[in-house]
Design a protein around this motif. Structure first.
Motif, PDB file in Angstrom:
ATOM      1  N   LEU A  46     -38.970 -20.001  -9.919  1.00  0.00           N
ATOM      2  CA  LEU A  46     -39.094 -20.110 -11.110  1.00  0.00           C
ATOM      3  C   LEU A  46     -40.473 -19.683 -11.787  1.00  0.00           C
ATOM      4  O   LEU A  46     -40.594 -19.144 -12.889  1.00  0.00           O
ATOM      5  CB  LEU A  46     -39.025 -21.742 -11.524  1.00  0.00           C
ATOM      6  CG  LEU A  46     -39.065 -21.964 -13.171  1.00  0.00           C
ATOM      7  CD1 LEU A  46     -37.834 -21.206 -13.798  1.00  0.00           C
ATOM      8  CD2 LEU A  46     -39.125 -23.440 -13.411  1.00  0.00           C
ATOM      9  N   SER A  47     -41.553 -19.841 -10.906  1.00  0.00           N
ATOM     10  CA  SER A  47     -42.825 -19.036 -11.112  1.00  0.00           C
ATOM     11  C   SER A  47     -42.456 -17.364 -11.082  1.00  0.00           C
ATOM     12  O   SER A  47     -43.202 -17.036 -11.873  1.00  0.00           O
ATOM     13  CB  SER A  47     -43.854 -19.622 -10.061  1.00  0.00           C
ATOM     14  OG  SER A  47     -44.042 -20.926 -10.024  1.00  0.00           O
ATOM     15  N   ASP A  48     -41.605 -17.043 -10.166  1.00  0.00           N
ATOM     16  CA  ASP A  48     -41.670 -15.574 -10.338  1.00  0.00           C
ATOM     17  C   ASP A  48     -41.009 -15.092 -11.577  1.00  0.00           C
ATOM     18  O   ASP A  48     -41.299 -14.118 -12.121  1.00  0.00           O
ATOM     19  CB  ASP A  48     -40.550 -15.190  -9.085  1.00  0.00           C
ATOM     20  CG  ASP A  48     -41.097 -15.223  -7.541  1.00  0.00           C
ATOM     21  OD1 ASP A  48     -42.487 -15.343  -7.776  1.00  0.00           O
ATOM     22  OD2 ASP A  48     -40.416 -15.562  -6.855  1.00  0.00           O
ATOM     23  N   TYR A  49     -39.944 -15.916 -12.133  1.00  0.00           N
ATOM     24  CA  TYR A  49     -39.243 -15.747 -13.338  1.00  0.00           C
ATOM     25  C   TYR A  49     -40.460 -15.609 -14.578  1.00  0.00           C
ATOM     26  O   TYR A  49     -40.334 -14.573 -15.095  1.00  0.00           O
ATOM     27  CB  TYR A  49     -38.254 -16.860 -13.644  1.00  0.00           C
ATOM     28  CG  TYR A  49     -37.766 -16.869 -15.020  1.00  0.00           C
ATOM     29  CD1 TYR A  49     -36.903 -15.864 -15.524  1.00  0.00           C
ATOM     30  CD2 TYR A  49     -38.256 -17.619 -16.182  1.00  0.00           C
ATOM     31  CE1 TYR A  49     -36.246 -15.699 -16.491  1.00  0.00           C
ATOM     32  CE2 TYR A  49     -37.574 -17.384 -17.324  1.00  0.00           C
ATOM     33  CZ  TYR A  49     -36.726 -16.659 -17.444  1.00  0.00           C
ATOM     34  OH  TYR A  49     -36.175 -16.582 -18.774  1.00  0.00           O
ATOM     35  N   PHE A  50     -41.356 -16.651 -14.454  1.00  0.00           N
ATOM     36  CA  PHE A  50     -42.209 -16.595 -15.827  1.00  0.00           C
ATOM     37  C   PHE A  50     -43.176 -15.353 -15.455  1.00  0.00           C
ATOM     38  O   PHE A  50     -43.471 -14.812 -16.377  1.00  0.00           O
ATOM     39  CB  PHE A  50     -42.791 -17.929 -15.719  1.00  0.00           C
ATOM     40  CG  PHE A  50     -42.052 -18.940 -16.524  1.00  0.00           C
ATOM     41  CD1 PHE A  50     -41.829 -18.731 -17.662  1.00  0.00           C
ATOM     42  CD2 PHE A  50     -41.564 -20.093 -15.792  1.00  0.00           C
ATOM     43  CE1 PHE A  50     -41.037 -19.920 -18.475  1.00  0.00           C
ATOM     44  CE2 PHE A  50     -40.916 -20.944 -16.455  1.00  0.00           C
ATOM     45  CZ  PHE A  50     -40.430 -21.056 -17.865  1.00  0.00           C
TER      46      PHE A  50
END
Length: 656
Positions: free
Chosen positions: A384-388
């Motif tokens: 999810l951090s990669d997504y943001f």
């Protein structure tokens, strides 16, 4: 050693392999030939062990310390809350309020039980029950309210999940479509894109996981708060009962993750292979080339590997679980002994001790949820951090250039315009100065890697030059609105989309379409597709996707004709065709180039082709070589020039 004339020398039978030649000819004995013994078939080579060493978060949880996990989980919760808040604030607030009410219900239930137990232990059960029933009623209502709030939170999460999935996916897809093409050329872009896609897919799971995890925290805090208020020593008793289970749960989660990590490569590749083994697209090749045996062996080997590694993880998981359960049981006995000692010493009532046991069970269940879903959130939260991070990165690379809105160009000028891809030292296209004029058909010729596609991207404003400038009349494309530029462009790329849409939409795609189909049929007729489209089951309404029930498929050449029809339907001011007829038959190819001549006076037309016979139709030929213009002129003048690259390529084409 056998002689070539020895009648018993071994021979090779075409059907069965190596055998012994009979000592007496069959024609003389009248006996049938003995069947030769077949040679053993060689065993297929096992597929290699696969491991995606390049995965960004490979073995992330296995290598993470408990402290790191504890730091990352709140961040994952905050990012999940941020995403939920952005898509549906009302449902996010509903979940939060339900979590708090659930914890409050647990606290009220435990407090009510603590009040009711002393009354139930009197000598007169009826009198005790009569006195205890209000507290028991409160406990039941609190328990029911807690269950109700959990159901309401689950309902809100189910309403929130589809919105999160759509929002995350749409944001990612939209950014990809709006990003400058140069973004795709940055090192590691594909890897970061895939990691972000995983984050978008797991965002839905994170919403559920976050709900369960936060509920576990709320329940644990509620139980601990009630116990501390009843007796200060009970918090220590609670820790004694739940800590072993928590530590065992962390170790067990690591074992589960290790098994998952060791099999992810095999499972991913097996999943891809399964599609290839079952799709109709490869059924002919698979059967005709007798691939079934090896591919079945390959697939079964992958299944066995996944199964074997999962079975390997079962034993350590069992031992860890048994050890944790044994320690938890031992500490639970210690807790009961401690409670009994406190009761016998007169420092604690039996009712409070009973409440402590109920609370410890509640806390144990809450801790199990915290450990299980905390481990999942840690791993999913990385993606999810990669997504943001990817959203922020690509958001700064979208095609936002200027506000100028160019009109239909009469000329396109390259003024010392060149392009170098990110991370490369050598330009894909060295600085060139060119002019393309309306009414002219220009052919770009060159070997692979000569810079033709890069020039086309700059011509159409898909890519801005890294040096120099490209002008549409007097408008520098670096200052123009990208969408306004592309409104005047019609492009048939080497790889065109086989869009799973109706035939009509495959032609009108990208342009507004009225209810009148005459322009659609006109474009189809120009490329020789009108008769074929009329023969489809539903005409222009036929879905062009054989994999979908009722859909139809086109041949490669027909898809190319449809792509040309799509460009012609746009009636663009700048028409660019990159190898538009590579899969067409001679008739189709002739028709396309005849239409190009017919349409040429109203637009700037640029054609890239390796079929040099078609270059004759161009007004001008530009020959590129290693990113530079090698020569320029008419076809006839260039092929007659000594040392001409076009002449050399044309001669090679004629020799084939």
């Amino acid at each position: 050693m056998t002689s070539p004339h020895d009648k018993t020398a071994p021979v090779v039978d075409a059907a069965h392999g190596l055998g012994e030649r009979p000592s007496v000819p069959a024609a003389r004995t009248g006996q049938p030939l003995p069947l030769p013994l077949p040679l053993p078939q060689p065993q297929p080579t096992a597929p290699p062990e696969l491991d995606y060493n390049g995965r960004k978060h490979r073995r992330a949880m296995d290598n993470a310390s408990l402290a790191e996990m504890a730091r990352r989980i709140p961040r994952a919760l905050a990012q999940t809350a941020r995403l939920a808040w952005s898509v549906d604030r009302r449902m996010a607030i509903t979940i939060l309020v339900c979590q708090l009410l659930s914890g409050l219900g647990t606290a009220v239930m435990l407090t009510a039980v603590a009040e009711a137990l002393p009354l139930l232990t009197t000598h007169d059960p009826r009198a005790g029950l009569a006195q205890a029933w209000p507290a028991l009623a409160v406990a039941v209502v609190a328990l029911a309210a807690g269950s109700g709030t959990w159901i309401l939170a689950d309902w809100a999460t189910r309403r929130l999940n589809p919105k999160i999935a759509s929002t995350a996916d749409l944001a990612l897809v939209d950014l990809h479509m709006r990003a400058e093409l140069s973004a795709y050329d940055t090192p590691g872009f594909t890897d970061r894109s895939q990691a972000a896609e995983i984050g978008a897919m797991r965002a839905v799971d994170l919403a559920d996981d976050a709900k369960t995890l936060t509920n576990g925290f709320v329940q644990l805090v509620s139980a601990a708060t009630v116990l501390t208020s009843l007796h200060p020593l009970l918090l220590g008793v609670l820790l004694l009962s739940v800590v072993p289970r928590g530590l065992g749960g962390v170790v067990a989660a690591r074992i589960d993750y290790r098994v998952h990590d060791r099999t992810i490569s095999a499972r991913n590749v097996r999943g891809m292979m399964r599609w290839w083994l079952t799709t109709a697209e490869l059924a002919d090749e698979l059967r005709a080339n007798t691939m079934r045996g090896y591919l079945h062996f390959w697939y079964r080997t992958m299944c066995d590997r996944v199964e074997g590694r999962e079975l390997e993880g079962a034993r350590p998981y069992l031992w860890v679980t048994l050890l944790a359960a044994s320690l938890a049981g031992l500490f639970t006995l210690g807790m009961w002994a401690s409670l009994a000692a406190l009761v016998l010493a007169g420092t604690m009532t039996t009712a409070i001790a009973g409440t402590a046991i109920v609370a410890s069970q509640t806390a144990g269940r809450a801790l199990n949820s915290i450990v299980r879903y905390g481990a999942v959130m840690f791993h999913h939260g990385l993606y999810l951090s990669d997504y943001f991070d990817f959203i922020a990165e690509v958001g700064s690379m979208t095609a936002s250039r200027g506000s100028a809105r160019p009109r239909t160009p009469k000329q396109i000028r390259f003024e010392a315009a060149g392009f170098t891809y990110a991370g490369k030292d050598t330009p894909a296209l060295h600085p060139v100065s060119l002019t393309f004029s309306r009414g002219e058909v220009v052919a770009l010729v060159g070997e692979n890697g000569a810079g033709k596609s890069t020039l086309i991207r700059m011509l159409t404003g898909l890519t801005l030059p890294t040096e120099g400038a490209v002008y549409w009349d007097d408008t520098d494309l670096a200052t123009a609105d990208a969408e306004a530029v592309w409104q005047h462009v019609g492009l048939v790329p080497q790889k065109n989309g086989h869009w799973p849409l109706a035939a009509r939409e495959n032609i009108t795609l990208g342009q507004p379409h009225s209810h009148e189909d005459a322009p659609v049929w006109d474009a189809a007729g120009r490329v020789g597709m009108a008769d074929h489209l009329r023969e489809l089951p539903d005409g222009l309404d036929t879905l062009l996707a054989r994999s979908v029930w009722g859909g139809q498929e086109l041949s490669g050449g027909q898809w190319q004709r449809l792509a040309c029809a799509r460009a012609m339907y746009r009636r663009p001011a700048v028409l660019v065709l990159d190898e538009p007829t590579s899969e067409m038959d001679a008739r189709g190819e002739h028709q396309i180039f005849r239409e190009l001549h017919t349409m040429a006076p109203d637009r700037i037309t640029v054609v890239v082709t390796h079929r040099l016979d078609n270059v004759r139709m161009a007004d001008r030929v530009i020959v590129l070589d290693q990113g530079r213009i090698r020569e320029e002129g008419t076809f006839d003048s260039l092929v007659q020039t000594e040392g001409s690259l076009l002449a050399e390529l044309y001669a090679l084409a004629q020799d084939r």
